[in-house]
Scaffold this active site. Sequence first.
Site, short mmCIF file in Angstrom:
data_model
loop_
_atom_site.label_atom_id
_atom_site.label_comp_id
_atom_site.label_asym_id
_atom_site.label_seq_id
_atom_site.Cartn_x
_atom_site.Cartn_y
_atom_site.Cartn_z
N ASP A 85 0.84 -1.19 0.00
CA ASP A 85 0.00 0.00 0.00
C ASP A 85 0.88 1.26 0.00
OD1 ASP A 85 -2.39 1.44 0.14
OD2 ASP A 85 -2.42 1.42 2.33
N GLU A 136 -1.61 5.83 -8.48
CA GLU A 136 -2.48 6.87 -7.95
C GLU A 136 -2.44 8.13 -8.81
OE1 GLU A 136 -2.89 9.53 -3.86
OE2 GLU A 136 -2.33 7.42 -3.72
N ASN A 235 -10.07 0.31 0.25
CA ASN A 235 -9.10 0.17 1.32
C ASN A 235 -9.69 0.57 2.66
OD1 ASN A 235 -7.44 -0.06 -1.02
ND2 ASN A 235 -5.67 0.63 0.17
#
Length: 293
Positions: A85, A136, A235
Amino acid sequence: MTIVSGKTIIQNARDNGYAIGAFNTNNLEWTQAILRAAQAKDAPILITASMGAVKYMGGAKTVADLVRNLDHGLNITVPVAIHLDHGDYEMTKEAIAAGFTSVMFDGSDLSIAENLEKTREIVELAHSRGISVEAEVGSIGGEEDGIVGAGEIASIDESKYMVSAGVDFLAAGIGNMHGVYPADWQGLKLSHLKELGAAVDALKGGKMPIVLHGGSGVPDEQIREAISYGVAKVNVNTEAQLAFHQAVRDYVLSDEDLKGKNYDPRKFLKPGVMAIQKAVEDRIDVFGSAGKA
């Protein structure tokens, strides 16, 4: 052994209108709780580790080996992906080498040109080993493990650039935040998500999975609507942390513990572990992934 690539389960979720829960782990107890919750719900799962958790737990190989060993030792039968992550460039490469089956390269603090360049490198390296890649666009608001995001809304053009770089799923800033949402939070920018999802689907020529970070505290109805616009991975971390903290705190303050009878860490941590498992099971129900293994 049921360890799989993240792409395997997330693309299937996107194609069939539900989302996979990605739950952060911090140690052996948290990992067991997440695995048991997934097994109880017959749901595919991502066990994720942040860079801070990877360092805390002894390195990327320790994390990957721990998940694999528990998957085997607990006789888990549902698909499980081991996911990094918000990794930087070096940590992402370390996780790939260590046996993670999915990685998130977070280059959101870089220029779009450098972000794309490094993302393409990571995609090539990871895909050569059957490992899925998340990237991202826009930043997720709030702070996680010292990484602070201002919460920018993802540019649709930049999102399309990232999809063209070959990522398997895309984390997009849509007003979501890490940590506890403030009282004046305005909610997810769902109209923007709908537009963004349609744009990346058209570019891909199919259904592109989108990732919602900061899933803790987002109202269930907003999560379900986000799933209908392309979110296939959500998440969750903060609500599990809060559940763990409250359960352990309650145990510490119990009369039995005040008498000093129980210092066994297995007893001390058990209420928190059970609270994490319940929190994970509850979220799996919201995401619609129960019974999808």
